[in-house]
Design a protein around this motif. Structure first.
Motif, mmCIF file in Angstrom:
data_model
loop_
_atom_site.group_PDB
_atom_site.id
_atom_site.type_symbol
_atom_site.label_atom_id
_atom_site.label_comp_id
_atom_site.label_asym_id
_atom_site.label_seq_id
_atom_site.Cartn_x
_atom_site.Cartn_y
_atom_site.Cartn_z
ATOM 1 N N GLN A 63 -0.629 -13.865 -0.060
ATOM 2 C CA GLN A 63 -0.813 -14.995 0.000
ATOM 3 C C GLN A 63 -0.156 -16.496 -1.377
ATOM 4 O OE1 GLN A 63 -2.768 -13.131 0.747
ATOM 5 N NE2 GLN A 63 -4.010 -13.380 2.404
ATOM 6 N N GLN A 64 -0.819 -15.629 -2.668
ATOM 7 C CA GLN A 64 0.388 -15.874 -3.323
ATOM 8 C C GLN A 64 1.316 -15.764 -3.839
ATOM 9 O OE1 GLN A 64 -3.818 -14.963 -5.679
ATOM 10 N NE2 GLN A 64 -4.109 -17.072 -6.414
ATOM 11 N N ILE A 65 1.775 -14.783 -4.103
ATOM 12 C CA ILE A 65 2.873 -15.031 -4.358
ATOM 13 C C ILE A 65 3.234 -13.551 -3.166
ATOM 14 C CG2 ILE A 65 2.459 -12.375 -6.220
ATOM 15 C CD1 ILE A 65 4.501 -13.536 -7.690
ATOM 16 N N LYS A 66 4.492 -13.344 -3.421
ATOM 17 C CA LYS A 66 5.291 -11.999 -2.291
ATOM 18 C C LYS A 66 6.084 -10.917 -2.913
ATOM 19 C CE LYS A 66 5.163 -15.473 1.803
ATOM 20 N NZ LYS A 66 4.433 -16.402 0.705
ATOM 21 N N VAL A 67 5.825 -9.675 -2.600
ATOM 22 C CA VAL A 67 6.476 -9.004 -3.248
ATOM 23 C C VAL A 67 7.473 -7.982 -2.531
ATOM 24 C CG1 VAL A 67 6.135 -6.735 -4.235
ATOM 25 C CG2 VAL A 67 4.910 -8.332 -5.062
ATOM 26 N N VAL A 68 9.037 -7.567 -3.089
ATOM 27 C CA VAL A 68 9.777 -6.824 -2.865
ATOM 28 C C VAL A 68 10.199 -6.152 -3.169
ATOM 29 C CG1 VAL A 68 11.563 -6.616 -1.145
ATOM 30 C CG2 VAL A 68 10.079 -8.240 -0.285
ATOM 31 N N SER A 69 10.379 -4.585 -3.308
ATOM 32 C CA SER A 69 10.719 -3.636 -3.746
ATOM 33 C C SER A 69 12.317 -3.318 -3.716
ATOM 34 C CB SER A 69 9.616 -2.424 -4.107
ATOM 35 O OG SER A 69 10.202 -2.090 -5.067
ATOM 36 N N PHE A 70 12.852 -1.957 -4.678
ATOM 37 C CA PHE A 70 14.466 -1.698 -4.204
ATOM 38 C C PHE A 70 13.554 0.106 -4.436
ATOM 39 C CE2 PHE A 70 18.342 -0.488 -3.162
ATOM 40 C CZ PHE A 70 19.008 -1.517 -3.177
ATOM 41 N N PHE B 145 3.811 5.336 -1.057
ATOM 42 C CA PHE B 145 2.730 4.473 -1.094
ATOM 43 C C PHE B 145 2.653 3.253 -0.939
ATOM 44 C CE2 PHE B 145 2.550 8.147 -5.109
ATOM 45 C CZ PHE B 145 1.363 8.234 -3.795
ATOM 46 N N PHE B 146 3.782 2.635 -0.481
ATOM 47 C CA PHE B 146 4.276 1.540 -0.738
ATOM 48 C C PHE B 146 3.431 0.894 0.934
ATOM 49 C CE2 PHE B 146 7.757 0.925 -3.150
ATOM 50 C CZ PHE B 146 7.613 0.264 -4.368
ATOM 51 N N ASN B 147 3.188 2.015 1.476
ATOM 52 C CA ASN B 147 3.216 1.949 2.632
ATOM 53 C C ASN B 147 1.681 2.134 2.394
ATOM 54 O OD1 ASN B 147 3.739 1.567 5.739
ATOM 55 N ND2 ASN B 147 4.342 4.113 5.774
ATOM 56 N N LEU B 148 1.140 2.811 1.950
ATOM 57 C CA LEU B 148 -0.213 3.207 1.974
ATOM 58 C C LEU B 148 -1.020 2.012 1.062
ATOM 59 C CD1 LEU B 148 -2.559 4.896 2.354
ATOM 60 C CD2 LEU B 148 -1.982 6.761 0.211
ATOM 61 N N PHE B 149 -0.331 1.294 0.259
ATOM 62 C CA PHE B 149 -0.769 -0.048 -0.749
ATOM 63 C C PHE B 149 -1.383 -0.785 0.045
ATOM 64 C CE2 PHE B 149 -0.849 -3.846 -3.411
ATOM 65 C CZ PHE B 149 -2.033 -2.877 -4.820
ATOM 66 N N GLN B 150 -2.565 -1.956 0.006
ATOM 67 C CA GLN B 150 -3.143 -2.644 0.827
ATOM 68 C C GLN B 150 -2.730 -3.847 -0.443
ATOM 69 O OE1 GLN B 150 -3.971 -2.360 3.789
ATOM 70 N NE2 GLN B 150 -2.989 -0.659 3.905
ATOM 71 N N ASN C 124 11.322 1.305 -7.605
ATOM 72 C CA ASN C 124 9.840 0.975 -7.921
ATOM 73 C C ASN C 124 9.103 2.031 -8.485
ATOM 74 O OD1 ASN C 124 10.373 3.713 -7.377
ATOM 75 N ND2 ASN C 124 11.187 5.069 -5.616
ATOM 76 N N TYR C 125 10.229 1.941 -9.237
ATOM 77 C CA TYR C 125 8.381 2.503 -11.215
ATOM 78 C C TYR C 125 8.260 1.068 -11.615
ATOM 79 C CZ TYR C 125 12.781 3.303 -14.087
ATOM 80 O OH TYR C 125 13.437 2.334 -13.949
ATOM 81 N N LEU C 126 9.416 0.196 -11.297
ATOM 82 C CA LEU C 126 9.171 -1.335 -11.839
ATOM 83 C C LEU C 126 8.073 -1.657 -11.258
ATOM 84 C CD1 LEU C 126 12.905 -3.114 -13.236
ATOM 85 C CD2 LEU C 126 10.217 -2.346 -13.995
ATOM 86 N N ALA C 127 7.964 -1.634 -9.184
ATOM 87 C CA ALA C 127 6.942 -1.900 -8.374
ATOM 88 C C ALA C 127 5.799 -1.528 -8.413
ATOM 89 C CB ALA C 127 7.512 -2.362 -7.087
ATOM 90 N N PHE C 128 5.293 -0.517 -9.622
ATOM 91 C CA PHE C 128 4.462 0.321 -9.688
ATOM 92 C C PHE C 128 4.158 -0.352 -10.040
ATOM 93 C CE2 PHE C 128 5.790 4.558 -7.640
ATOM 94 C CZ PHE C 128 5.664 4.087 -6.074
ATOM 95 N N GLU C 129 4.205 -0.609 -11.805
ATOM 96 C CA GLU C 129 4.439 -1.130 -12.636
ATOM 97 C C GLU C 129 3.985 -2.736 -12.082
ATOM 98 O OE1 GLU C 129 5.724 0.656 -16.671
ATOM 99 O OE2 GLU C 129 6.619 0.805 -15.634
ATOM 100 N N GLY C 130 4.923 -3.248 -11.561
ATOM 101 C CA GLY C 130 4.244 -4.976 -11.436
ATOM 102 C C GLY C 130 3.044 -4.670 -10.640
ATOM 103 N N LEU C 131 2.721 -3.965 -10.196
ATOM 104 C CA LEU C 131 1.629 -4.296 -8.787
ATOM 105 C C LEU C 131 0.172 -4.047 -9.568
ATOM 106 C CD1 LEU C 131 2.611 -2.505 -5.502
ATOM 107 C CD2 LEU C 131 2.522 -4.484 -6.054
ATOM 108 N N GLN C 132 0.496 -2.940 -11.042
ATOM 109 C CA GLN C 132 -0.552 -3.046 -11.627
ATOM 110 C C GLN C 132 -0.704 -4.215 -12.289
ATOM 111 O OE1 GLN C 132 -0.464 0.491 -13.864
ATOM 112 N NE2 GLN C 132 -1.805 1.179 -12.660
#
Lengths: 340, 340
Positions: free
Chosen positions: A272-279, A284-289, A253-261
DNA sequence: TTGAAAGCGTTACCAA
DNA sequence: TTGGTAACGCTTTCAA
């Protein structure tokens, strides 16, 4: 000022009886040792009155057990480990054990040193997320008869109880999910590590790709804590140099956070342009839009299994088999990985 | 199987000398006691060879000190406390202290029981986020000469060291900021508690409003952990029944998270329709779109001050004044509270 | 320059 | 049914 502590001896003196008697009563051996009920009552009342509590240190010394378990994680401030810690705490306090924690930062030397420090304290057990190269130290622990349970990852060379999750299966499932959603160029972002959990996740990703025509690009960033913010830039470069990516899988997940940034910075539209999944699912994954799809580890079950295995070793009859427990995860599909 | 531990006695026997000599050398009193250099060397070499480590339990019993500090927080899985824990851990290990942690859930009985359990273990110090009604227990601790430092909140009735932040000032600053940005109907969402930190934040909010024409509505939700998700629904109702609100201040980050969930559900545009500020900055506030303005507590300084105060009591000369430390926060203004 | 022994607070074996 | 006492491993005073 400092009110001196009353000892078992003081009680014996005050009541004009022997230490032994008091000790027996304290340890509930009154019946067994056939101590008279009136004596028992007299002592118990007195103890309650003065609020006596036996010294745990002395007991430890005498018994050779400290009723302390060490929880050694990668980083206690990481949400995953903190949550596990919270649950472990609860369960162990319920069983009369205290928890001392420490963070290794995945540093072998630090981990070795910590284990050394704790052996001295007669701690009864260790719950460990092993760093690389900790094999021998753990073996020693085992040989000395200390209870050990590993979690999050394990060490193939060491025959030791552990509790882990189905990393490979879940990574494979999540990858297939991305492919099902139409992704044809997948990125996999992980940390550069030989540890089982990361290897398995990567293996799962690759397994899913086998025989398909989906292209893959893999980014391995060096181990770091989220506070360092090290990976954000690396991921940004990775995404920039791979404009073809239409899906990305973060191995934690912390890689995902940095990735989302990074994705935000690039102005990429998810999904639409890129799909995202994280381990490793996260609040926050739920809260993120849009909400981010993630693989949820069964935290509660992990903690439960860890303590169960630990207690079995601690209170068990001695020769019990090592327990190797593998728990299932749950893929929570959210908007970040599906087409509307 | 279990390799029995070598004791100081074994060393003495093996070397044909007395326990005392070994002990002196171990404790670096060789010079002081004028033990010959060759003897010292002989012992040190042997110790290194067999890898002897003195039993900490025995030392504790003898010395009446355990080199253990208890960290008692509201909930160790809460990011704020977990981060503090991480830093405290580092600093205390560096000074030879171990940390045992426990979570109170802000439950007085649980906290009392925990403190009781630890007194028995001769722990040297307590770092505590006090629950309501813990005054007497802490007073007792102090009378018994145990080191205590409170943090996050304090107890006006008890003369005890503490480390807190400028809750009132910062809340006032954040509120004024919202007013400066044009808010005329402010909401304040907090937990229903008499504890100093929450009272002060509310006081700051109200102070800022004084003499202005800004309307305010306050929602107090009962104490809960974020896992319960209790407040989200309450906040949703609050926002619905106060459609006039153009700004909302959350007194702590988990309330903000739950509040954001509610705002998303309502489809409110931040900051166009409603501006948002929260106490307790968080990694995620930066990642959220739009980024959420928040008051950042100086985690590092808090941990630093806590340990400093603790060590001063622990190693100090006895009569040192209680330290009452109040640290400043930092308002991180982000898009959630400003007009473009 | 080194050693003997008391004592920290328990538990548990052996006696009484 | 109760009590004396050794032992757990260490530190430290006093003596040699």
């Amino acid at each position: 000022m400092a009110k001196k502590k009353t000892s078992i001896k003081d009680i014996a003196e005050a009541l004009g009886i022997s230490i032994t008697t008091v000790s027996f009563i304290l340890n509930g051996k009154g019946r067994e040792k056939r101590i008279s009920d009136e004596m028992t009552k007299k002592v118990q009342d007195y103890i309650k009155k003065i609020g006596y509590k036996p010294s745990h240190i002395a007991q430890s010394l005498r018994l050779g057990k400290s009723k302390v378990i060490v929880l050694m994680v990668e980083d206690i401030s990481n949400q995953f480990f903190a949550s596990i810690a919270r649950l472990i705490e609860e369960k162990s306090y319920k069983n009369g054990y205290k928890i001392i924690y420490c963070s290794t930062d995945n540093d072998t030397d630090k981990a070795k040193e910590l284990i050394g420090t704790f052996k001295v304290r007669n701690v009864d057990g260790f719950i460990i997320t092993p760093t690389p190269g900790l094999e021998n130290v753990v073996k020693e622990l085992l040989e000395e008869g200390v209870a050990v349970v590993l979690f999050d990852r394990w060490m193939p060379e060491v025959d030791c109880s552990y509790v882990i999750v189905e990393n490979k299966t879940s990574a494979e499932e999540a990858t297939r999910h991305l492919m099902d959603q139409g992704c044809r160029n997948l990125g996999f972002v992980t940390v550069d590590s030989n540890q089982t959990q990361m290897m398995d996740r990567l293996a799962g990703f690759q397994e899913a790709l086998k025989g398909s025509k989906v292209h893959s690009s893999i980014l391995k960033v060096k181990f770091h804590t989220i506070a360092e913010q090290y990976a954000s830039q690396r991921i940004l470069e990775f995404l920039t140099s791979h404009p073809e990516l239409d899906g990305v899988f973060f191995s934690t997940n912390y890689l995902a956070f940095e990735g989302l940034q990074a994705l935000i910075k690039l102005g990429k539209k998810i999904p639409q342009q890129i799909k995202v999944v994280s381990f490793d699912d996260h609040y926050f994954f739920n809260l993120f839009q849009p909400p981010i799809s993630a693989i949820e580890q069964p935290i509660e079950e992990i903690a439960e299994s860890l303590m169960e295995s630990m207690l079995k070793q601690l209170e068990g009859t001695g020769q019990n088999e090592n327990q190797k427990i593998v728990l299932s995860n749950k893929l929570n599909v959210r908007e970040s990985s599906v087409l509307h």
